[in-house]
Scaffold this active site. Sequence first.
Site, PDB file in Angstrom:
ATOM      1  N   VAL A   1      -2.026  -7.677  -2.430  1.00 57.66           N
ATOM      2  CA  VAL A   1      -1.621  -8.405  -1.215  1.00 57.66           C
ATOM      3  C   VAL A   1      -2.505  -9.611  -0.921  1.00 57.66           C
ATOM      4  O   VAL A   1      -2.136 -10.472  -0.112  1.00 57.66           O
ATOM      5  CB  VAL A   1      -1.554  -7.479   0.031  1.00 57.66           C
ATOM      6  CG1 VAL A   1      -0.445  -6.459  -0.089  1.00 57.66           C
ATOM      7  CG2 VAL A   1      -2.899  -6.827   0.339  1.00 57.66           C
TER       8      VAL A   1
ATOM      9  N   THR B   1      -6.257  10.894   4.680  1.00 57.12           N
ATOM     10  CA  THR B   1      -5.853  10.229   3.435  1.00 57.12           C
ATOM     11  C   THR B   1      -7.136   9.958   2.648  1.00 57.12           C
ATOM     12  O   THR B   1      -8.235  10.226   3.124  1.00 57.12           O
ATOM     13  CB  THR B   1      -5.179   8.869   3.726  1.00 57.12           C
ATOM     14  OG1 THR B   1      -6.151   8.025   4.349  1.00 57.12           O
ATOM     15  CG2 THR B   1      -3.962   9.005   4.625  1.00 57.12           C
TER      16      THR B   1
ATOM     17  N   TYR C   1     -13.896  -3.542  10.031  1.00 55.85           N
ATOM     18  CA  TYR C   1     -12.575  -2.886   9.957  1.00 55.85           C
ATOM     19  C   TYR C   1     -11.895  -2.968  11.322  1.00 55.85           C
ATOM     20  O   TYR C   1     -10.730  -3.375  11.439  1.00 55.85           O
ATOM     21  CB  TYR C   1     -12.774  -1.430   9.532  1.00 55.85           C
ATOM     22  CG  TYR C   1     -11.505  -0.603   9.493  1.00 55.85           C
ATOM     23  CD1 TYR C   1     -10.709  -0.578   8.353  1.00 55.85           C
ATOM     24  CD2 TYR C   1     -11.099   0.141  10.599  1.00 55.85           C
ATOM     25  CE1 TYR C   1      -9.537   0.180   8.318  1.00 55.85           C
ATOM     26  CE2 TYR C   1      -9.937   0.900  10.574  1.00 55.85           C
ATOM     27  CZ  TYR C   1      -9.168   0.919   9.439  1.00 55.85           C
ATOM     28  OH  TYR C   1      -8.007   1.662   9.405  1.00 55.85           O
TER      29      TYR C   1
ATOM     30  N   GLY D   1      -1.075   7.825   0.511  1.00 58.12           N
ATOM     31  CA  GLY D   1      -1.478   7.896   1.912  1.00 58.12           C
ATOM     32  C   GLY D   1      -0.329   7.616   2.882  1.00 58.12           C
ATOM     33  O   GLY D   1       0.803   8.073   2.697  1.00 58.12           O
ATOM     34  N   ILE D   2      -0.618   6.849   3.903  1.00 59.32           N
ATOM     35  CA  ILE D   2       0.376   6.552   4.940  1.00 59.32           C
ATOM     36  C   ILE D   2       1.560   5.790   4.334  1.00 59.32           C
ATOM     37  O   ILE D   2       2.727   6.081   4.622  1.00 59.32           O
ATOM     38  CB  ILE D   2      -0.281   5.730   6.076  1.00 59.32           C
ATOM     39  CG1 ILE D   2      -1.351   6.582   6.790  1.00 59.32           C
ATOM     40  CG2 ILE D   2       0.761   5.230   7.069  1.00 59.32           C
ATOM     41  CD1 ILE D   2      -2.211   5.814   7.785  1.00 59.32           C
TER      42      ILE D   2
ATOM     43  N   GLY E   1       0.848  -1.204   0.000  1.00 58.39           N
ATOM     44  CA  GLY E   1       0.000   0.000   0.000  1.00 58.39           C
ATOM     45  C   GLY E   1       0.878   1.246   0.000  1.00 58.39           C
ATOM     46  O   GLY E   1       0.518   2.272   0.564  1.00 58.39           O
TER      47      GLY E   1
HETATM   48  N1  LIG Z   1      -6.507   6.897   7.192  1.00 53.81           N
HETATM   49  C1  LIG Z   1      -6.720   6.606   8.453  1.00 53.81           C
HETATM   50  O1  LIG Z   1      -7.411   7.344   9.168  1.00 53.81           O
HETATM   51  C2  LIG Z   1      -6.087   5.414   9.061  1.00 53.81           C
HETATM   52  C3  LIG Z   1      -5.564   4.381   8.319  1.00 53.81           C
HETATM   53  N2  LIG Z   1      -5.018   3.294   8.943  1.00 53.81           N
HETATM   54  C4  LIG Z   1      -4.462   2.197   8.188  1.00 53.81           C
HETATM   55  O2  LIG Z   1      -3.334   2.653   7.479  1.00 53.81           O
HETATM   56  C5  LIG Z   1      -3.171   1.886   6.291  1.00 53.81           C
HETATM   57  C6  LIG Z   1      -3.046   2.807   5.095  1.00 53.81           C
HETATM   58  O3  LIG Z   1      -4.248   3.556   4.997  1.00 53.81           O
HETATM   59  P1  LIG Z   1      -4.347   4.931   4.194  1.00 53.81           P
HETATM   60  O4  LIG Z   1      -3.032   5.353   3.745  1.00 53.81           O
HETATM   61  O5  LIG Z   1      -5.182   5.818   4.995  1.00 53.81           O
HETATM   62  O6  LIG Z   1      -5.246   4.455   2.953  1.00 53.81           O
HETATM   63  P2  LIG Z   1      -5.214   4.849   1.416  1.00 53.81           P
HETATM   64  O7  LIG Z   1      -6.501   4.359   0.869  1.00 53.81           O
HETATM   65  O8  LIG Z   1      -4.835   6.256   1.230  1.00 53.81           O
HETATM   66  O9  LIG Z   1      -4.015   3.956   0.844  1.00 53.81           O
HETATM   67  C7  LIG Z   1      -4.088   2.561   0.870  1.00 53.81           C
HETATM   68  C8  LIG Z   1      -3.180   1.989  -0.197  1.00 53.81           C
HETATM   69  O10 LIG Z   1      -3.303   0.569  -0.134  1.00 53.81           O
HETATM   70  C9  LIG Z   1      -3.431   0.076  -1.463  1.00 53.81           C
HETATM   71  N3  LIG Z   1      -4.142  -1.191  -1.490  1.00 53.81           N
HETATM   72  C10 LIG Z   1      -5.450  -1.415  -1.215  1.00 53.81           C
HETATM   73  N4  LIG Z   1      -5.745  -2.703  -1.421  1.00 53.81           N
HETATM   74  C11 LIG Z   1      -4.604  -3.305  -1.819  1.00 53.81           C
HETATM   75  C12 LIG Z   1      -4.283  -4.630  -2.199  1.00 53.81           C
HETATM   76  N5  LIG Z   1      -5.186  -5.605  -2.220  1.00 53.81           N
HETATM   77  N6  LIG Z   1      -2.997  -4.905  -2.543  1.00 53.81           N
HETATM   78  C13 LIG Z   1      -2.052  -3.918  -2.555  1.00 53.81           C
HETATM   79  N7  LIG Z   1      -2.318  -2.653  -2.239  1.00 53.81           N
HETATM   80  C14 LIG Z   1      -3.580  -2.349  -1.875  1.00 53.81           C
HETATM   81  C15 LIG Z   1      -4.184   1.167  -2.209  1.00 53.81           C
HETATM   82  O11 LIG Z   1      -4.006   1.043  -3.617  1.00 53.81           O
HETATM   83  C16 LIG Z   1      -3.568   2.423  -1.609  1.00 53.81           C
HETATM   84  O12 LIG Z   1      -2.430   2.831  -2.338  1.00 53.81           O
HETATM   85  C17 LIG Z   1      -4.360   0.938   6.228  1.00 53.81           C
HETATM   86  O13 LIG Z   1      -3.985  -0.320   6.750  1.00 53.81           O
HETATM   87  C18 LIG Z   1      -5.361   1.611   7.131  1.00 53.81           C
HETATM   88  O14 LIG Z   1      -6.275   0.697   7.664  1.00 53.81           O
HETATM   89  C19 LIG Z   1      -4.934   3.223  10.298  1.00 53.81           C
HETATM   90  C20 LIG Z   1      -5.420   4.221  11.070  1.00 53.81           C
HETATM   91  C21 LIG Z   1      -6.029   5.386  10.521  1.00 53.81           C
HETATM   92  C1  LIG Z   2     -12.172   3.395   8.406  1.00 53.46           C
HETATM   93  C2  LIG Z   2     -11.313   4.323   7.701  1.00 53.46           C
HETATM   94  C3  LIG Z   2     -10.482   5.368   8.298  1.00 53.46           C
HETATM   95  C4  LIG Z   2      -9.894   5.411   9.452  1.00 53.46           C
HETATM   96  C5  LIG Z   2     -10.143   4.530  10.514  1.00 53.46           C
HETATM   97  C6  LIG Z   2      -9.073   4.610  11.537  1.00 53.46           C
HETATM   98  O1  LIG Z   2      -8.196   3.516  11.361  1.00 53.46           O
HETATM   99  C7  LIG Z   2      -9.775   4.521  12.797  1.00 53.46           C
HETATM  100  C8  LIG Z   2      -9.461   5.162  13.894  1.00 53.46           C
HETATM  101  C9  LIG Z   2     -10.257   4.875  15.032  1.00 53.46           C
HETATM  102  C10 LIG Z   2     -10.228   5.476  16.173  1.00 53.46           C
HETATM  103  C11 LIG Z   2      -9.457   6.631  16.463  1.00 53.46           C
HETATM  104  C12 LIG Z   2      -9.459   7.048  17.711  1.00 53.46           C
HETATM  105  C13 LIG Z   2      -8.662   8.148  18.068  1.00 53.46           C
HETATM  106  C14 LIG Z   2      -8.578   8.529  19.378  1.00 53.46           C
HETATM  107  C15 LIG Z   2      -7.691   9.565  19.761  1.00 53.46           C
HETATM  108  O2  LIG Z   2      -6.938  10.115  18.995  1.00 53.46           O
HETATM  109  C16 LIG Z   2      -7.714   9.979  21.196  1.00 53.46           C
HETATM  110  O3  LIG Z   2      -8.976  10.084  21.719  1.00 53.46           O
HETATM  111  C17 LIG Z   2      -7.029   8.947  22.006  1.00 53.46           C
HETATM  112  C18 LIG Z   2      -5.760   9.482  22.465  1.00 53.46           C
HETATM  113  C19 LIG Z   2      -5.156   8.919  23.493  1.00 53.46           C
HETATM  114  C20 LIG Z   2      -5.725   7.810  24.304  1.00 53.46           C
HETATM  115  C21 LIG Z   2      -6.393   8.317  25.513  1.00 53.46           C
HETATM  116  C22 LIG Z   2      -5.970   7.490  26.660  1.00 53.46           C
HETATM  117  O4  LIG Z   2      -4.807   7.538  27.040  1.00 53.46           O
HETATM  118  O5  LIG Z   2      -6.825   6.772  27.184  1.00 53.46           O
END
Ligand SMILES: NC(=O)C1=CN([C@@H]2O[C@H](COP(=O)(O)OP(=O)(O)OC[C@H]3O[C@@H](n4cnc5c(N)ncnc54)[C@H](O)[C@@H]3O)[C@@H](O)[C@H]2O)C=CC1
Ligand SMILES: CC/C=C\C[C@H](O)/C=C/C=C\C=C\C=C\C(=O)[C@@H](O)C/C=C\CCC(=O)O
Length: 254
Positions: free
Chosen positions: A65, A186, A151, A16-17, A12
């Site tokens: 993947v 992202t 998820y 994004g990340i 990936g």
């Molecule tokens: N965006 C968010 O808020 C958060 C994201 N994450 C995790 O971070 C990781 C990256 O997410 P983002 O960068 O936000 O998403 P994104 O959608 O911007 O990027 C994801 C990348 O993964 C690739 N991908 C998807 N399916 C695939 C496959 N089958 N094989 C190969 N590549 C594939 C896509 O083509 C894309 O380039 C994910 O595991 C996501 O769950 C975790 C916490 C928060």
């Molecule tokens: C589904 C697609 C996109 C994003 C999903 C992402 O992976 C999900 C995130 C889910 C939850 C995020 C929660 C975030 C929480 C915080 O940032 C703070 O409230 C928590 C910070 C510190 C912890 C507090 C403590 O010490 O108890």
Amino acid sequence: MKIEGKTAIVTGGAQGIGEQFCRALVDHGANVIIADLKKQRGEDLCRELNKQYRSNRAKFIQCDVTSKADLQNTIHFAIKTFGRLDILCNNAGVTEIGNWEKAIEINFTSVIRGTKLAIEVMSTRNGGHGGVIINTASMGAIFPIMGGPVYSGTKFGVLGFSRSLSNLNASDGIRVNVICPAFVRTEMFEASIPNYIDSYGNDFQKKMKKHIVSPVLVARGMIQLVEDDTKNDAVMRVTGVRGIDYYKFQESKL
Ligand SMILES: NC(=O)C1=CN([C@@H]2O[C@H](COP(=O)(O)OP(=O)(O)OC[C@H]3O[C@@H](n4cnc5c(N)ncnc54)[C@H](O)[C@@H]3O)[C@@H](O)[C@H]2O)C=CC1
Ligand SMILES: CC/C=C\C[C@H](O)/C=C/C=C\C=C\C=C\C(=O)[C@@H](O)C/C=C\CCC(=O)O
């Protein structure tokens, strides 16, 4: 681990990340395989990085993947091109919107498979150099997420699977760590906003503002997990409220 001269795979990695992971790793002197479904974006990033660093240290490979053959091919490509594999970031992920079964395959099954395949080549028991595996989970692996129960379940899975490999450091020279970002701006996040509004209400975006982090900060966390040899079985949070810190679970009594 000193990153310079080491070889990393980022799944990936085209956007994004994952894109920020690739940028940070190349910046620290690594060879990086950008493994992604998205050919155009991956190739563009690769070209940009090689131009910026006047090197040939970034390579793109198209990889789904969920395909065991693609994952094997990606690992073989890393070894054939750069002679070794030291760092694997299992980062590709999707939301469950539209196809929750696929989300389980991508977010969880593929992380298990990628980890197992990397262990085979990294293990000091098999003649490898050891290494580091960083699995991208989410704060949704620590807290339940109402807008994405499948998820969140996959991310709880990633966390439990990764932590259950803590003994690999002693036996095979491989550290396994988990990174748990909060919301990261992202394409994935943008696409899932309507779902969150459904579950958390219309003021979701306003409420979440302070919880949103940049993908660059997540990449900084990943670099820390790779460089710090004391980090094994670490669960790193990257949150808007606390920045980079570590989540402490209760010690196992086993
Ligand atoms: N965006 C968010 O808020 C958060 C994201 N994450 C995790 O971070 C990781 C990256 O997410 P983002 O960068 O936000 O998403 P994104 O959608 O911007 O990027 C994801 C990348 O993964 C690739 N991908 C998807 N399916 C695939 C496959 N089958 N094989 C190969 N590549 C594939 C896509 O083509 C894309 O380039 C994910 O595991 C996501 O769950 C975790 C916490 C928060
Ligand atoms: C589904 C697609 C996109 C994003 C999903 C992402 O992976 C999900 C995130 C889910 C939850 C995020 C929660 C975030 C929480 C915080 O940032 C703070 O409230 C928590 C910070 C510190 C912890 C507090 C403590 O010490 O108890």
